[in-house]
Design a protein around this motif. Sequence first.
Motif, short mmCIF file in Angstrom:
data_model
loop_
_atom_site.label_atom_id
_atom_site.label_comp_id
_atom_site.label_asym_id
_atom_site.label_seq_id
_atom_site.Cartn_x
_atom_site.Cartn_y
_atom_site.Cartn_z
N ALA A 257 -28.95 62.57 51.68
CA ALA A 257 -29.90 63.50 52.28
C ALA A 257 -29.82 63.38 53.79
O ALA A 257 -29.26 62.41 54.32
N ARG A 258 -30.35 64.36 54.48
CA ARG A 258 -30.39 64.31 55.94
C ARG A 258 -31.65 63.56 56.39
O ARG A 258 -32.71 63.67 55.79
N ASP B 266 -34.61 65.76 56.78
CA ASP B 266 -35.38 66.11 55.59
C ASP B 266 -36.51 65.10 55.38
O ASP B 266 -37.61 65.48 54.96
N TYR B 267 -36.24 63.82 55.64
CA TYR B 267 -37.30 62.82 55.58
C TYR B 267 -38.35 63.12 56.65
O TYR B 267 -39.55 62.99 56.42
N SER C 272 -39.17 66.01 57.93
CA SER C 272 -39.99 67.15 57.52
C SER C 272 -41.03 66.74 56.50
O SER C 272 -42.17 67.24 56.51
N PHE C 273 -40.67 65.83 55.61
CA PHE C 273 -41.62 65.33 54.61
C PHE C 273 -42.80 64.65 55.31
O PHE C 273 -43.97 64.94 55.01
N ARG D 14 -40.35 67.07 64.63
CA ARG D 14 -39.73 68.10 63.77
C ARG D 14 -39.53 69.40 64.54
O ARG D 14 -38.46 70.01 64.48
N ARG E 148 -36.01 71.28 65.44
CA ARG E 148 -35.76 72.67 65.02
C ARG E 148 -35.37 73.54 66.22
O ARG E 148 -34.44 74.35 66.13
N SER F 4 -28.59 68.51 61.20
CA SER F 4 -29.06 69.63 60.38
C SER F 4 -28.08 70.79 60.37
O SER F 4 -28.05 71.57 59.41
N LYS G 128 -29.20 76.10 57.20
CA LYS G 128 -28.65 74.76 56.99
C LYS G 128 -27.48 74.85 56.02
O LYS G 128 -27.61 75.45 54.95
N ARG H 161 -37.01 57.38 58.58
CA ARG H 161 -36.99 57.86 57.20
C ARG H 161 -38.17 57.30 56.40
O ARG H 161 -38.70 57.97 55.52
#
Length: 485
Positions: free
Chosen positions: A14-15, A18-19, A21-22, A46, A50, A86, A144, A214
Amino acid sequence: MADPAPLQPKDGVARTGDYLSFHAALRPQATALIADGRSLSFSELRDRARFAASALAQAGIGPGGFACVEWTGLLDHMPLILALESLGAASASFLPDAAAQDHAEMLAHADLVLSDRPLAGAARRTMGIATLGAGLKAAGDPPKPPIDPASVYRMVTSSGTTGTPKVIAITLGQTERRLDVIQWMVGFSAASRFVHCMPYTFQGAQFQASACLRAGGTGIHVGLSELWDGLAEKKATHTAVLPFHFTMLESDETLLALPEGLTITSYGGAVPEPVRARFRQARPDIRLFETYATNELGTIAVRLTDGSYQCCPGSEVQIVDGDHRPLPPGAEGIVRIRKTGMVPGYIYNARASAEKFHDGWFYPGDVGLKPDATLFRILGREDSLINVGGVKFSADEHERVLTALPEIADACLLSRPNAKGENEIWVAVVSAAEMPFDALADLVSTALPDLIGTINILTVNQIPRTTSGKVQRQAVLDALNRREG
């Protein structure tokens, strides 16, 4: 038109974004990064990542691209690395004031260089970090690409102790395996506070920071002179250091003030025994992981109290002879290693790959032995083994003896042929205090009674070292040869 297939991680990859964003959704106001008196929450980090991704995408960076990013500070640097990841592009970090050879090859091959100053030998295009995104045409996230474990995540250089640094491409899949080992070893969580002073040109710091992020922890960057006091001030739970950083821990008061249960990971060489003893006696609650690691493989093993090393899961170490044949337990020989997360070779340099990689094994240039099937010892580097009159010894061990003395700030041992062609020992010394030369020479001779033959003393202002703290022995020898004509 059918909906596009969801972007699913492959092979557990995973990127880091992505962690991020969570955590930004779950704990948007929690602090992600702190540096220079400023901070970014997870939601702010985040959003910065972006925005940077949108600007880089409109600049033409996409899957398979490669950008070099100047280190201007943690709060600028981390969003750019996350943005490039990303987009499916590789990133590399560099310091403009470092030796030109440290990053020249990467700058020459990069599609884009992100820097706020003019750079000699830069790539095809340069964009300013401070002005990135000026005139951005549209907001929102760029598409992405699917996650590909084989895509390159980071470009780094080897230490370059014996010549020009070699470039290494680390994929997303290899990164995942390396981060697994770090997380397993040090145990980051949402309560973690990773305080460090190294820029991300040092890969150990960048990977530890990514693992902390992460897990939802906080990454904190401080200046070099602030490190040890900063660990207490910032309530650190974890840090990553190089062996020379321990020489800056001068005050027992500072040592005693370090946070309870602090985890210290040391990279780049052995920690002097007096330092280990000091921590064992004064702060037994602190976890000190003295690692054996390389950029080519990641973290390989951790040093035990008796001086031997225990392999981390996924690592295998063998001791072999000059024909690559494994030697029996207890025999001295050449160290070779293989592990999950290792790279298959260098890029741009097939000759160096052939020298260091053989039949799926990496040869780091160390000499060692395995007393049994589970442990191994490092006796020194092949290029630090000195042969005088047929007697071989490790320069590393003698250098550690000298640098443990309060009068000596740094030292380097090497051998050089005299007029008769016989090797003689030379000791380059950086004095920590004003001392007459004769007194300094007596101190060295007394500290190293086992050395044979003539011992030549050379005083210098600095011992050249790599960013990971390893002595650049060839550079010292070249300087000595110039000095001696």
